[in-house]
Design an enzyme around this catalytic site. Sequence first.
Site, PDB file in Angstrom:
ATOM      1  N   LYS A  28       5.201  21.909 -22.392  1.00 52.95           N
ATOM      2  CA  LYS A  28       5.254  23.021 -23.346  1.00 52.95           C
ATOM      3  C   LYS A  28       5.459  24.352 -22.619  1.00 52.95           C
ATOM      4  CE  LYS A  28       2.610  22.789 -26.901  1.00 52.95           C
ATOM      5  NZ  LYS A  28       3.593  22.805 -27.998  1.00 52.95           N
ATOM      6  N   ARG A  64     -26.086  17.517 -13.209  1.00 56.70           N
ATOM      7  CA  ARG A  64     -26.611  18.885 -13.207  1.00 56.70           C
ATOM      8  C   ARG A  64     -27.045  19.307 -14.609  1.00 56.70           C
ATOM      9  NH1 ARG A  64     -22.182  20.128  -9.825  1.00 56.70           N
ATOM     10  NH2 ARG A  64     -21.146  21.241 -11.543  1.00 56.70           N
ATOM     11  N   ASP A  80     -13.635  20.939 -18.832  1.00 53.90           N
ATOM     12  CA  ASP A  80     -12.626  21.269 -17.813  1.00 53.90           C
ATOM     13  C   ASP A  80     -12.257  20.048 -16.971  1.00 53.90           C
ATOM     14  OD1 ASP A  80     -15.040  21.042 -16.486  1.00 53.90           O
ATOM     15  OD2 ASP A  80     -14.681  22.753 -15.149  1.00 53.90           O
ATOM     16  N   GLU A 147      -8.630  22.921 -19.922  1.00 50.84           N
ATOM     17  CA  GLU A 147      -8.877  24.302 -19.502  1.00 50.84           C
ATOM     18  C   GLU A 147      -7.584  24.877 -18.930  1.00 50.84           C
ATOM     19  OE1 GLU A 147     -12.214  26.647 -16.963  1.00 50.84           O
ATOM     20  OE2 GLU A 147     -10.932  25.297 -15.798  1.00 50.84           O
ATOM     21  N   ALA A 159      -8.611  34.545  -5.415  1.00 50.37           N
ATOM     22  CA  ALA A 159      -9.506  33.462  -5.825  1.00 50.37           C
ATOM     23  C   ALA A 159      -9.504  32.323  -4.811  1.00 50.37           C
ATOM     24  CB  ALA A 159      -9.089  32.944  -7.203  1.00 50.37           C
TER      25      ALA A 159
END
Length: 222
Positions: A28, A64, A80, A147, A159
């Site tokens: 897409k 977790r 995610d 995500e 990042a």
Amino acid sequence: MQTMQERITEWTNFLFIYKFALDEIDTKLTILNEEFQFVHQHNPIEHIKSRIKSPDSIREKLERKGLEVTVENAREHIHDIAGIRVMCSFVSDIYKIFEIISNQDDLRVLRVKDYIKNPKENGYQSLHLIVEVPVFLSNRMEKVKVEIQIRTVAMDFWASLEHKIYYKFDKTVPKHLTDQLKETAEMVKYLDEKMKRLKDELEQFKEEDTSVDDVQPLLQLL
């Protein structure tokens, strides 16, 4: 009681569906990028990267959260598992892509986190979306959460460096390094704003100049 082979087969089939969802999103975005280039002579997307969390990462995240490690819990509580990262040249492209995604009839935006207008404390910037995409299989249709992270090339470089530093120091980073990361995040923001102003000036020059051929090579660099 499931045998080990049955569990492996179940998780393999489960993760395969997320691969199909990533394929849907990737196709897409590629089509939209090519259409945008044809209509506006500008590619909003520079690069696309995708990944699926490993079974170990999924297990650790469920543990977790204090949840049993099952396919059902992974589907319900981890959004995610499938991730796609979209790198753009300009901040304005980020919001253009977000607008295009939001207007797709077969996608549903479930959640938006704007770390560009509201950066994280360490300086991290990116636009995060959780979208729901339909995946059509031979015997059913499943809605799968993916995500999407949309950021500029400069934000992605920052990042990537930040991730390497935190991994190197096992998340306990010396203060002088975190201070430098915050400072470089401000530099990234300034660079993105400066590049956007430069692009706007070039486009204005293109509109005013009757000799478009002289300006076109400059615009193509962006």
